[in-house]
Scaffold this motif. Sequence first.
Motif, PDB file in Angstrom:
ATOM      1  N   ARG A 279     -12.246   0.905  54.512  1.00 12.93           N
ATOM      2  CA  ARG A 279     -10.837   1.167  55.450  1.00 12.93           C
ATOM      3  C   ARG A 279     -10.582  -0.277  56.544  1.00 12.93           C
ATOM      4  NH1 ARG A 279      -8.192   5.449  54.311  1.00 12.93           N
ATOM      5  NH2 ARG A 279      -9.214   7.116  52.393  1.00 12.93           N
ATOM      6  N   THR A 280     -11.319  -0.462  57.131  1.00 16.13           N
ATOM      7  CA  THR A 280     -11.446  -1.189  58.704  1.00 16.13           C
ATOM      8  C   THR A 280     -11.320  -2.300  57.127  1.00 16.13           C
ATOM      9  OG1 THR A 280     -12.556   0.268  59.906  1.00 16.13           O
ATOM     10  CG2 THR A 280     -11.744  -2.356  60.153  1.00 16.13           C
ATOM     11  N   TYR A 281     -10.480  -3.894  58.235  1.00 15.88           N
ATOM     12  CA  TYR A 281      -9.686  -4.879  56.712  1.00 15.88           C
ATOM     13  C   TYR A 281     -10.021  -6.431  57.830  1.00 15.88           C
ATOM     14  CZ  TYR A 281      -8.783  -1.907  53.852  1.00 15.88           C
ATOM     15  OH  TYR A 281      -8.729  -0.204  52.447  1.00 15.88           O
ATOM     16  N   ALA A 282     -10.601  -7.272  57.600  1.00 13.12           N
ATOM     17  CA  ALA A 282     -10.497  -8.069  58.931  1.00 13.12           C
ATOM     18  C   ALA A 282     -10.518  -9.567  57.541  1.00 13.12           C
ATOM     19  CB  ALA A 282     -11.741  -8.274  58.895  1.00 13.12           C
ATOM     20  N   ASP A 283     -10.449 -10.935  58.863  1.00 13.39           N
ATOM     21  CA  ASP A 283      -9.592 -12.131  58.493  1.00 13.39           C
ATOM     22  C   ASP A 283     -10.995 -12.419  57.140  1.00 13.39           C
ATOM     23  OD1 ASP A 283      -7.447 -12.201  59.118  1.00 13.39           O
ATOM     24  OD2 ASP A 283      -7.854 -13.776  60.641  1.00 13.39           O
ATOM     25  N   GLY A 284     -10.709 -12.776  55.721  1.00 16.60           N
ATOM     26  CA  GLY A 284     -11.163 -13.381  55.042  1.00 16.60           C
ATOM     27  C   GLY A 284     -12.373 -12.041  53.743  1.00 16.60           C
ATOM     28  N   LEU A 285     -12.514 -10.509  54.593  1.00 20.93           N
ATOM     29  CA  LEU A 285     -12.612  -9.505  53.863  1.00 20.93           C
ATOM     30  C   LEU A 285     -11.909  -9.563  52.237  1.00 20.93           C
ATOM     31  CD1 LEU A 285     -15.037  -6.801  54.652  1.00 20.93           C
ATOM     32  CD2 LEU A 285     -12.462  -5.474  54.057  1.00 20.93           C
ATOM     33  N   GLY A 286     -13.133  -9.278  50.822  1.00 26.53           N
ATOM     34  CA  GLY A 286     -12.514  -9.320  49.595  1.00 26.53           C
ATOM     35  C   GLY A 286     -12.164  -8.014  49.145  1.00 26.53           C
ATOM     36  N   GLN A 287     -11.778  -7.852  48.420  1.00 29.43           N
ATOM     37  CA  GLN A 287     -11.471  -6.034  47.651  1.00 29.43           C
ATOM     38  C   GLN A 287     -12.791  -5.843  47.480  1.00 29.43           C
ATOM     39  OE1 GLN A 287     -10.419  -6.339  43.346  1.00 29.43           O
ATOM     40  NE2 GLN A 287     -11.442  -4.179  44.156  1.00 29.43           N
ATOM     41  N   GLU A 288     -13.698  -6.855  46.541  1.00 27.11           N
ATOM     42  CA  GLU A 288     -15.314  -6.825  45.603  1.00 27.11           C
ATOM     43  C   GLU A 288     -16.226  -6.300  47.301  1.00 27.11           C
ATOM     44  OE1 GLU A 288     -15.022  -6.853  41.011  1.00 27.11           O
ATOM     45  OE2 GLU A 288     -14.116  -8.738  41.884  1.00 27.11           O
ATOM     46  N   THR A 289     -15.979  -6.912  48.240  1.00 27.92           N
ATOM     47  CA  THR A 289     -17.144  -6.795  49.153  1.00 27.92           C
ATOM     48  C   THR A 289     -18.261  -6.169  49.167  1.00 27.92           C
ATOM     49  OG1 THR A 289     -15.857  -8.267  50.683  1.00 27.92           O
ATOM     50  CG2 THR A 289     -17.354  -7.578  52.302  1.00 27.92           C
ATOM     51  N   CYS A 290     -17.213  -5.004  49.596  1.00 23.88           N
ATOM     52  CA  CYS A 290     -18.507  -3.539  49.636  1.00 23.88           C
ATOM     53  C   CYS A 290     -19.319  -3.065  48.455  1.00 23.88           C
ATOM     54  CB  CYS A 290     -17.812  -2.319  50.355  1.00 23.88           C
ATOM     55  SG  CYS A 290     -17.276  -2.432  52.067  1.00 23.88           S
ATOM     56  N   ARG A 291     -18.884  -3.706  47.523  1.00 24.54           N
ATOM     57  CA  ARG A 291     -19.669  -3.665  45.973  1.00 24.54           C
ATOM     58  C   ARG A 291     -20.740  -4.647  45.999  1.00 24.54           C
ATOM     59  NH1 ARG A 291     -16.649  -5.262  40.151  1.00 24.54           N
ATOM     60  NH2 ARG A 291     -18.741  -3.873  38.277  1.00 24.54           N
ATOM     61  N   ASN A 292     -20.239  -5.604  45.813  1.00 25.14           N
ATOM     62  CA  ASN A 292     -21.341  -7.186  45.853  1.00 25.14           C
ATOM     63  C   ASN A 292     -21.481  -8.068  46.298  1.00 25.14           C
ATOM     64  OD1 ASN A 292     -21.362  -8.249  43.259  1.00 25.14           O
ATOM     65  ND2 ASN A 292     -22.544  -5.923  43.001  1.00 25.14           N
ATOM     66  N   PHE A 293     -21.703  -9.400  46.546  1.00 25.20           N
ATOM     67  CA  PHE A 293     -21.576 -10.372  47.157  1.00 25.20           C
ATOM     68  C   PHE A 293     -21.350 -10.716  46.046  1.00 25.20           C
ATOM     69  CE2 PHE A 293     -22.289 -10.788  51.610  1.00 25.20           C
ATOM     70  CZ  PHE A 293     -21.373 -10.068  52.085  1.00 25.20           C
ATOM     71  N   MET A 294     -22.516 -11.096  44.355  1.00 26.28           N
ATOM     72  CA  MET A 294     -22.227 -11.898  43.729  1.00 26.28           C
ATOM     73  C   MET A 294     -20.938 -12.132  43.218  1.00 26.28           C
ATOM     74  SD  MET A 294     -24.330 -10.615  39.940  1.00 26.28           S
ATOM     75  CE  MET A 294     -23.672  -8.643  40.078  1.00 26.28           C
ATOM     76  N   HIS A 295     -20.195 -10.764  42.895  1.00 26.25           N
ATOM     77  CA  HIS A 295     -18.988 -10.669  42.477  1.00 26.25           C
ATOM     78  C   HIS A 295     -17.376 -11.079  43.330  1.00 26.25           C
ATOM     79  CE1 HIS A 295     -20.616  -7.304  39.602  1.00 26.25           C
ATOM     80  NE2 HIS A 295     -19.401  -7.930  38.331  1.00 26.25           N
ATOM     81  N   ILE A 296     -18.113 -10.595  44.710  1.00 25.95           N
ATOM     82  CA  ILE A 296     -17.332 -12.074  45.634  1.00 25.95           C
ATOM     83  C   ILE A 296     -17.205 -13.618  45.573  1.00 25.95           C
ATOM     84  CG2 ILE A 296     -17.141 -12.825  47.806  1.00 25.95           C
ATOM     85  CD1 ILE A 296     -15.752 -10.216  47.556  1.00 25.95           C
ATOM     86  N   GLY A 297     -18.980 -13.860  44.558  1.00 24.37           N
ATOM     87  CA  GLY A 297     -18.875 -15.307  44.682  1.00 24.37           C
ATOM     88  C   GLY A 297     -17.967 -15.639  43.817  1.00 24.37           C
ATOM     89  N   TYR A 298     -18.183 -14.665  42.205  1.00 19.53           N
ATOM     90  CA  TYR A 298     -17.126 -15.119  41.111  1.00 19.53           C
ATOM     91  C   TYR A 298     -15.444 -15.620  41.669  1.00 19.53           C
ATOM     92  CZ  TYR A 298     -21.502 -12.742  38.386  1.00 19.53           C
ATOM     93  OH  TYR A 298     -22.499 -12.572  37.878  1.00 19.53           O
ATOM     94  N   SER A 299     -15.398 -14.949  42.646  1.00 14.93           N
ATOM     95  CA  SER A 299     -14.315 -14.692  42.813  1.00 14.93           C
ATOM     96  C   SER A 299     -13.240 -16.014  43.637  1.00 14.93           C
ATOM     97  CB  SER A 299     -13.885 -13.767  43.423  1.00 14.93           C
ATOM     98  OG  SER A 299     -13.590 -12.172  42.555  1.00 14.93           O
TER      99      SER A 299
END
Length: 407
Positions: A279-299
């Motif tokens: 619920r706190t959004y910062a520059d660079g945060l991704g939609q799946e950051t709190c899922r895992n960085f693996m999916h962020i990496g894919y994106s």
Amino acid sequence: MHRRPKILLAALLGPALLLGTACGAGTTGAGTGTEAAPAAVAPERFRHPGVLVGGAQLAAVRRHVEAGEEPWTSAYEAMGESEYAALDYTPHPARTVACASNAGTDACVAEREDAIAAYTHALMWSVSGKAAHAAKAVEIMDAWSKTVKEHTRDDADLQTAWSGSSWARAAEIVHAGYPAWRGPAVQRFKWMLRKAYLPAVTARVPDYNGNWELAMTDAAIGMAVFLEDRTVFEDAVRRYRARVPAYFYLSSDGALPKPPPGGTIDTADELATYWFGQRTYADGLGQETCRNFMHIGYSLAATAHIAETAWHQGLDLYREEAERIGAALEFHARYQLGATAPKWLCGGKVERTMGPDVEVALNHLEGRMGMKLPETAKLAVSQRPGGTDDLFVAWETLTHASNPTPA
């Protein structure tokens, strides 16, 4: 997937988040689905090779490897030692590729691996000049184009995105310079892409996790270039322009992230659920950051792949979102490298599982645009020589590390 009413949001996201079935939908909107996006411009004449890696880049790789320079020599040796580069590699084509969520038939893995193998042999041929590697790439592509007819079950869109992106890269390199692959065999391969892949990767799938649509768009724009299809190219550009701002947050977006384009998620609570409780959004945060960085990496990888392919075709999508992409790279590289996550970020716990996903974006933003991305550069160096994720990222230290050659 059909549009679902908002009342079913919890039912949709519950199993989707658990099973990993996620993606977004493409629309002509720039973020909310209602704003007008910049005009998509396909080239009047497509440049070949020009899917992810261009001719000047391949020539630079050859020079670096011939001179024994690093990191390219180690990256080339690692690629050559992989099972994907073996000249006795045997493809395993299937008529139907049926991939359920987080499961599926053996054909699902075989297809992804065969597509990466074709791309690997295309690169081996480009660097070494050994025709046997080009012939092996052709053998693999021909085997599938003679066999595959359809992709089915829940993960069909994602499966075709992963394998289709590698097929397009392999075909582009081989067709651009290997005269033995011509005529009916090439036409059959193009027909395969049009009939067994494009319908899935251009599907409209709103409200799913954004890594899906980004991967789908990566495959679509690659196929568009190989097929010289301006309509598919322009649709891919529109989807990029809509999805990237809805996936990676900037404070200039407002208090809340942009909703997934064309979907039904738009309230603060719905967006928090969609962003895995954040619920706190910062520059660079991704939609799946709190899922895992693996999916962020894919994106991150898919975003860069789309922009890189467009750049080789004369369209600079990087510049449109350079601030956003740079912020996302630095944000996630910092925590992937071990920085302690604050309590406001995913409850103080992040899953550091990013793969070899930053080379392409780093090469352009730092190498061509002159941006300073120290955390991303540190992460890239720590991962070299980057190999493959066995899905759709492969050998990008070799092709893109410090390789800012012009299109």
